[in-house]
Design a protein around this motif. Structure first.
Motif, mmCIF file in Angstrom:
data_model
loop_
_atom_site.group_PDB
_atom_site.id
_atom_site.type_symbol
_atom_site.label_atom_id
_atom_site.label_comp_id
_atom_site.label_asym_id
_atom_site.label_seq_id
_atom_site.Cartn_x
_atom_site.Cartn_y
_atom_site.Cartn_z
ATOM 1 N N LEU A 189 -12.541 -12.252 0.645
ATOM 2 C CA LEU A 189 -12.454 -10.862 0.464
ATOM 3 C C LEU A 189 -12.603 -10.658 -0.966
ATOM 4 O O LEU A 189 -11.689 -11.221 -1.891
ATOM 5 C CB LEU A 189 -11.415 -10.059 1.129
ATOM 6 C CG LEU A 189 -11.370 -10.070 2.575
ATOM 7 C CD1 LEU A 189 -10.204 -9.561 3.157
ATOM 8 C CD2 LEU A 189 -12.396 -9.268 2.998
ATOM 9 N N GLY A 190 -13.189 -9.659 -1.498
ATOM 10 C CA GLY A 190 -13.232 -9.349 -2.941
ATOM 11 C C GLY A 190 -13.802 -10.541 -3.845
ATOM 12 O O GLY A 190 -14.199 -11.589 -3.153
ATOM 13 N N THR A 191 -14.401 -9.943 -5.022
ATOM 14 C CA THR A 191 -14.946 -10.861 -5.680
ATOM 15 C C THR A 191 -14.222 -10.935 -7.346
ATOM 16 O O THR A 191 -13.831 -9.879 -7.709
ATOM 17 C CB THR A 191 -16.443 -10.419 -6.007
ATOM 18 O OG1 THR A 191 -16.950 -10.336 -4.988
ATOM 19 C CG2 THR A 191 -17.371 -11.351 -7.033
ATOM 20 N N ASP A 192 -14.005 -12.064 -7.949
ATOM 21 C CA ASP A 192 -13.466 -12.093 -9.141
ATOM 22 C C ASP A 192 -14.584 -12.200 -10.198
ATOM 23 O O ASP A 192 -14.899 -13.214 -10.704
ATOM 24 C CB ASP A 192 -12.658 -13.466 -9.057
ATOM 25 C CG ASP A 192 -12.075 -13.570 -10.660
ATOM 26 O OD1 ASP A 192 -12.096 -12.757 -11.413
ATOM 27 O OD2 ASP A 192 -11.086 -14.765 -10.583
ATOM 28 N N GLU A 193 -14.893 -10.790 -10.431
ATOM 29 C CA GLU A 193 -15.893 -10.653 -11.343
ATOM 30 C C GLU A 193 -15.662 -11.319 -12.945
ATOM 31 O O GLU A 193 -16.557 -11.688 -13.565
ATOM 32 C CB GLU A 193 -16.362 -9.391 -11.638
ATOM 33 C CG GLU A 193 -16.975 -8.819 -10.573
ATOM 34 C CD GLU A 193 -16.121 -8.092 -9.459
ATOM 35 O OE1 GLU A 193 -14.969 -8.281 -9.588
ATOM 36 O OE2 GLU A 193 -16.808 -7.463 -8.626
ATOM 37 N N SER A 205 -25.473 -11.410 -3.884
ATOM 38 C CA SER A 205 -25.020 -10.918 -2.751
ATOM 39 C C SER A 205 -23.589 -10.159 -3.176
ATOM 40 O O SER A 205 -22.994 -9.386 -2.368
ATOM 41 C CB SER A 205 -24.633 -11.676 -1.770
ATOM 42 O OG SER A 205 -23.874 -12.888 -1.770
ATOM 43 N N GLU A 206 -23.050 -10.845 -4.117
ATOM 44 C CA GLU A 206 -21.659 -10.367 -4.461
ATOM 45 C C GLU A 206 -21.583 -9.306 -5.676
ATOM 46 O O GLU A 206 -20.388 -8.631 -5.812
ATOM 47 C CB GLU A 206 -20.536 -11.506 -4.896
ATOM 48 C CG GLU A 206 -20.357 -12.645 -4.015
ATOM 49 C CD GLU A 206 -19.642 -12.236 -2.831
ATOM 50 O OE1 GLU A 206 -18.612 -11.289 -3.151
ATOM 51 O OE2 GLU A 206 -19.830 -12.660 -1.791
ATOM 52 N N LEU A 207 -22.512 -9.030 -6.439
ATOM 53 C CA LEU A 207 -22.408 -8.294 -7.669
ATOM 54 C C LEU A 207 -23.539 -7.164 -7.345
ATOM 55 O O LEU A 207 -24.204 -7.236 -6.777
ATOM 56 C CB LEU A 207 -22.825 -9.081 -8.861
ATOM 57 C CG LEU A 207 -22.208 -10.319 -9.001
ATOM 58 C CD1 LEU A 207 -22.760 -10.960 -10.587
ATOM 59 C CD2 LEU A 207 -20.654 -10.136 -9.390
ATOM 60 N N THR A 208 -23.177 -5.984 -8.181
ATOM 61 C CA THR A 208 -24.144 -4.947 -8.102
ATOM 62 C C THR A 208 -24.357 -4.197 -9.353
ATOM 63 O O THR A 208 -23.910 -4.593 -10.525
ATOM 64 C CB THR A 208 -23.520 -3.804 -7.284
ATOM 65 O OG1 THR A 208 -22.215 -3.604 -7.928
ATOM 66 C CG2 THR A 208 -22.999 -4.223 -5.840
ATOM 67 N N GLY A 241 -17.546 -1.212 -18.059
ATOM 68 C CA GLY A 241 -16.919 -1.943 -16.794
ATOM 69 C C GLY A 241 -17.192 -3.522 -17.282
ATOM 70 O O GLY A 241 -17.272 -3.983 -18.187
ATOM 71 N N ASP A 242 -17.486 -4.361 -16.084
ATOM 72 C CA ASP A 242 -17.882 -5.691 -16.390
ATOM 73 C C ASP A 242 -19.083 -5.917 -17.042
ATOM 74 O O ASP A 242 -19.273 -7.025 -17.801
ATOM 75 C CB ASP A 242 -17.793 -6.439 -14.918
ATOM 76 C CG ASP A 242 -16.446 -6.392 -14.093
ATOM 77 O OD1 ASP A 242 -15.517 -6.617 -14.896
ATOM 78 O OD2 ASP A 242 -16.450 -6.171 -13.034
ATOM 79 N N LEU A 282 -21.593 -8.400 -21.857
ATOM 80 C CA LEU A 282 -22.362 -8.180 -23.162
ATOM 81 C C LEU A 282 -21.447 -8.413 -24.239
ATOM 82 O O LEU A 282 -21.993 -8.907 -25.290
ATOM 83 C CB LEU A 282 -22.795 -6.687 -22.999
ATOM 84 C CG LEU A 282 -24.205 -6.479 -22.073
ATOM 85 C CD1 LEU A 282 -24.468 -4.751 -22.112
ATOM 86 C CD2 LEU A 282 -25.218 -7.280 -22.703
ATOM 87 N N LEU A 283 -20.475 -8.067 -24.406
ATOM 88 C CA LEU A 283 -19.334 -8.161 -25.485
ATOM 89 C C LEU A 283 -19.200 -9.598 -25.642
ATOM 90 O O LEU A 283 -19.098 -10.322 -26.966
ATOM 91 C CB LEU A 283 -18.080 -7.543 -25.357
ATOM 92 C CG LEU A 283 -18.324 -5.977 -25.508
ATOM 93 C CD1 LEU A 283 -16.940 -5.247 -25.520
ATOM 94 C CD2 LEU A 283 -18.897 -5.665 -26.978
#
Length: 292
Positions: free
Chosen positions: A31-35, A71-74, A278-279, A284-285
């Motif tokens: 469950l969840g994703t560690d971005e 599948s995990e990111l948007t 956000g992420d 980018l940084l």
């Protein structure tokens, strides 16, 4: 003296493709994703190392890393990470394909350009695609004078414009030769070559000729300008921002950062910080590196 080009992303020391693959799998499993883990790993590895991680990921887990990331990111963060994961040459091809309405893989880039463009704009693109500039083997001042005069005659001194002369000279002469031609043109005409292009041409051809001139003068300065206008004003051109940051991160992003600071009285880091979130912003940084 030639400018030394430097990227912000280099091979990660102590790189372990299997360890990275295992860490990424753990970041996406359950469950969840560690971005945070995903962006930290993928922005600090070179493109070659990312491909090795993808290969190890498939070997260890029988899964495709890029498919799992998608599948995990948007959103914009997903687009940035997917761009980072594409092999460099394939990413460039992908971007060219999507810039062309009729672009298809398996077809000739030149054929697609010809089918999707027209006129002098098309002819300039076809000349550039030949990648057949004169070698940079010293400056012939007589040829510099001749080309500068030819451009003056073809533009400012002519009723209408001899676009073909601009296309031939801009598309076939060496970079060092053209820099001298632009200086000589200013001496002869009293105008920068960009001013003449602005007056004598329009539309896509004008934009292309200006892009060629700016790239001849300095690719990092041209790309710094591209990034600035991608973020300036209302809304951000995220497609352009991602394309330049990803494609230049291992080539000359440090040089681009320097030109950005010099020409726009702010840093690339600061502008990314103010214009993204956000992420996506964090990634980018990290690609950008420290604040100038």
């Amino acid at each position: 003296m030639a400018q030394v080009l430097r990227g912000t992303v280099t091979d990660f020391p102590g790189f372990d493709d299997r360890a990275d693959a295992e860490t990424l799998r753990k970041a996406m499993k359950g469950l969840g994703t560690d971005e945070e883990t995903i962006l930290t790993i993928l922005t600090s590895r070179s493109n070659t190392q990312r491909q090795e991680v993808a290969a190890s990921y498939k070997t260890l887990f029988g899964r495709d890393l890029l498919d799992d990331l998608k599948s995990e990111l948007t959103g914009k963060f997903e687009k940035l990470i997917v761009a980072l994961m594409k092999p460099s040459e394939l990413y460039d091809a992908y971007e060219l394909k999507h810039a062309l309405k009729a672009g298809e893989y398996g077809s000739s880039l030149e054929d697609d350009v010809v089918s999707d463009t027209s006129g002098y704009y098309q002819r300039m693109l076809v000349v550039l695609l030949q990648a057949n500039r004169d070698p940079d083997t010293g400056i012939n001042e007589a040829q510099v004078e001749e080309d500068a005069q030819a451009l003056f005659q073809a533009g400012e001194l002519k009723w209408g414009t001899d676009e073909e002369k601009f296309i031939t000279i801009f598309g076939t002469r060496s970079v060092s030769h053209l820099r001298r031609v632009f200086d000589k043109y200013m001496t002869i005409s009293g105008f920068q070559i960009e001013e003449t292009i602005d007056r004598e041409t329009s539309g896509n051809l004008e934009q292309l000729l200006l892009a060629v001139v700016k790239s001849i003068r300095s690719i990092p300065a041209y790309l710094a300008e591209t990034l600035y206008y991608a973020m300036k004003g209302a809304g951000t051109d995220d497609h352009t921002l991602i394309r330049v940051m990803v494609s230049r991160s291992e080539i000359d992003l440090l040089n681009i950062r320097k030109e950005f600071r010099k020409n726009f009285a702010t840093s690339l880091h600061s502008m990314i910080k103010d214009d993204t979130s956000g992420d996506y912003k964090k990634a980018l940084l990290l690609l950008c590196g420290e604040d100038d």
